[in-house]
Structures are given as structure tokens and as C-alpha cells.
Scaffold this motif. Structure first.
Motif, PDB file in Angstrom:
ATOM      1  N   ALA A  96       0.406   1.857   9.245  1.00  0.00           N
ATOM      2  CA  ALA A  96       0.338   2.678  10.452  1.00  0.00           C
ATOM      3  C   ALA A  96       0.756   4.117  10.154  1.00  0.00           C
ATOM      4  O   ALA A  96       0.431   5.021  10.908  1.00  0.00           O
ATOM      5  CB  ALA A  96       1.236   2.086  11.539  1.00  0.00           C
ATOM      6  N   ASP A  97       1.475   4.343   9.045  1.00  0.00           N
ATOM      7  CA  ASP A  97       1.977   5.676   8.693  1.00  0.00           C
ATOM      8  C   ASP A  97       1.648   5.928   7.222  1.00  0.00           C
ATOM      9  O   ASP A  97       2.429   5.581   6.331  1.00  0.00           O
ATOM     10  CB  ASP A  97       3.477   5.747   8.952  1.00  0.00           C
ATOM     11  N   LEU A  98       0.486   6.530   6.969  1.00  0.00           N
ATOM     12  CA  LEU A  98       0.012   6.711   5.592  1.00  0.00           C
ATOM     13  C   LEU A  98       0.947   7.589   4.767  1.00  0.00           C
ATOM     14  O   LEU A  98       1.227   7.283   3.612  1.00  0.00           O
ATOM     15  CB  LEU A  98      -1.414   7.265   5.576  1.00  0.00           C
ATOM     16  N   THR A 150       1.554   7.909  -8.928  1.00  0.00           N
ATOM     17  CA  THR A 150       1.020   9.157  -8.398  1.00  0.00           C
ATOM     18  C   THR A 150      -0.143   8.855  -7.456  1.00  0.00           C
ATOM     19  O   THR A 150      -0.861   7.871  -7.635  1.00  0.00           O
ATOM     20  CB  THR A 150       0.488  10.077  -9.522  1.00  0.00           C
ATOM     21  N   ALA A 151      -0.297   9.729  -6.488  1.00  0.00           N
ATOM     22  CA  ALA A 151      -1.453   9.644  -5.595  1.00  0.00           C
ATOM     23  C   ALA A 151      -2.629  10.239  -6.361  1.00  0.00           C
ATOM     24  O   ALA A 151      -2.631  11.420  -6.691  1.00  0.00           O
ATOM     25  CB  ALA A 151      -1.191  10.405  -4.302  1.00  0.00           C
ATOM     26  N   GLU A 181      -5.408   6.425  -2.954  1.00  0.00           N
ATOM     27  CA  GLU A 181      -5.137   5.527  -4.078  1.00  0.00           C
ATOM     28  C   GLU A 181      -3.875   6.003  -4.775  1.00  0.00           C
ATOM     29  O   GLU A 181      -3.779   7.153  -5.190  1.00  0.00           O
ATOM     30  CB  GLU A 181      -6.288   5.498  -5.078  1.00  0.00           C
ATOM     31  N   VAL A 182      -2.911   5.082  -4.901  1.00  0.00           N
ATOM     32  CA  VAL A 182      -1.701   5.324  -5.677  1.00  0.00           C
ATOM     33  C   VAL A 182      -1.806   4.463  -6.930  1.00  0.00           C
ATOM     34  O   VAL A 182      -2.021   3.253  -6.844  1.00  0.00           O
ATOM     35  CB  VAL A 182      -0.427   4.972  -4.872  1.00  0.00           C
ATOM     36  N   VAL A 183      -1.673   5.104  -8.083  1.00  0.00           N
ATOM     37  CA  VAL A 183      -1.730   4.400  -9.360  1.00  0.00           C
ATOM     38  C   VAL A 183      -0.303   4.318  -9.883  1.00  0.00           C
ATOM     39  O   VAL A 183       0.354   5.343 -10.090  1.00  0.00           O
ATOM     40  CB  VAL A 183      -2.639   5.143 -10.373  1.00  0.00           C
ATOM     41  N   ALA A 211       4.408   7.952   0.160  1.00  0.00           N
ATOM     42  CA  ALA A 211       5.671   8.431  -0.422  1.00  0.00           C
ATOM     43  C   ALA A 211       6.478   7.268  -0.985  1.00  0.00           C
ATOM     44  O   ALA A 211       7.004   7.347  -2.103  1.00  0.00           O
ATOM     45  CB  ALA A 211       6.483   9.187   0.632  1.00  0.00           C
ATOM     46  N   TRP A 212       6.566   6.167  -0.223  1.00  0.00           N
ATOM     47  CA  TRP A 212       7.347   5.026  -0.695  1.00  0.00           C
ATOM     48  C   TRP A 212       6.707   4.399  -1.928  1.00  0.00           C
ATOM     49  O   TRP A 212       7.400   4.099  -2.915  1.00  0.00           O
ATOM     50  CB  TRP A 212       7.516   3.978   0.416  1.00  0.00           C
TER      51      TRP A 212
END
Length: 166
Positions: free
Chosen positions: A27-29, A43-44, A67-69, A34-35
Motif C-alpha cells: 500500500a506504500d511503495l 538497490t532499486a 524492482e529491488v535487486v 526503502a525497507w
């Protein structure tokens, strides 16, 4: 259901599938990105806000995806329009996802990192429960469970060489 053998697979071999990414609705991108970058040390990589007809049909109301890798995994974190109505609770979901740690020491570091980030006050958590204690079974396999900022459950485990293959 058709259980016939796929003629394109050589005899004695089975098809294998690897995990490309894990999709996580939030609900909170911004909070979620960040988390995940802080907790998993990633990293994003990219963000989308336009989607194919196929994606929009599979994920109605999708607004943005990042996408977070991190930690050898790709996480596709996405949010939907506020007008989107979630399915009823009887829709089946994954119960948890299990991530492996290279050692028992690394497993403790994952748990400690979760606790530090939770205590930092920088994130809003849907569930405020602390991670479980690390438990060790009779084979020496150790694990703990914790929730991400969305309330999704992760298991972290270390399987020593003597217990591999179980």
C-alpha cells in the motif's frame, strides 16, 4: 489433467525452473522500497508506471512497480490505485517465503538487522511483531521468522552441509 511426458525433454531429465523475482504488493511503495533496500542491502534497479495490457489484466489497478535487486533475489514491489478492491480473504496466498543464509552467523546477522531497522523508526510496519527466536532442529538446521513492512512472512534458514539434501 494431462500427465503425459513432454517429448522435447530428453529421457531421464526433468524440467527445472529458477526463480526470477518475487512480486510483493504494498500500500506504500516508498516505505516498502526503502525497507527492502535497507534490510536486504539492495538497490532499486528500475521503476515502471506504464504497463502492458497483459500486466494490467493480471494486476488490475497497478500504478507503479519498482524492482529491488538484493541478496541474490529480485523483488518486484508494486502498488495499486486506491480504488482497487482486494479479493476476499478466501483467495489463497503464499504462507511464507524462505530465504537461505550461508552460515549460522549470517542467520543471526539477518535477525539483528531486522531488529535494528525496526527500532530505527524509519519504517511503518503492518505487523509490529518482533522476529521469532532462532530455533535449531535435530539436524542442525536453524531458522527464524519475521514480517516485512507489509505483514508478509519470511523465514530465514541455515542448512548445514550435514543436513543438505533433506
Amino acid at each position: 489433467m494431462d500427465h503425459s511426458v513432454d517429448e522435447t525433454t530428453p529421457p531421464g531429465r526433468t524440467l527445472r525452473a529458477g526463480l526470477h523475482h518475487l512480486a510483493v504488493e504494498t500500500a506504500d511503495l516508498d516505505n516498502c522500497v526503502a525497507w527492502y533496500t535497507d534490510f536486504f542491502g539492495g538497490t532499486a534497479a528500475w521503476t515502471l508506471d506504464t504497463f502492458s495490457d497483459l500486466t494490467r489484466s493480471r494486476l488490475p489497478g497497478i500504478v507503479r512497480l519498482t524492482e529491488v535487486v538484493a541478496a541474490g533475489t529480485r523483488f518486484h514491489l508494486f502498488t495499486r490505485a486506491t480504488a482497487y478492491t482486494r479479493p476476499q480473504p478466501d483467495v489463497l496466498q503464499f504462507q511464507h517465503v524462505c530465504m537461505t543464509a550461508a552460515s549460522a552467523g549470517e542467520l543471526r546477522q539477518w535477525r539483528d538487522r531486522w531488529q535494528r531497522l525496526s527500532a530505527s523508526g524509519r519504517y511503518v510496519f503492518a505487523r509490529t511483531e518482533a522476529p521469532t527466536e532462532i530455533v535449531v532442529d535435530a539436524d542442525g538446521v536453524s531458522s527464524f521468522y519475521a514480517y516485512d513492512v507489509n505483514g508478509l512472512e519470511y523465514e530465514f534458514t541455515h542448512i548445514p552441509a550435514a543436513a543438505q539434501g533433506r
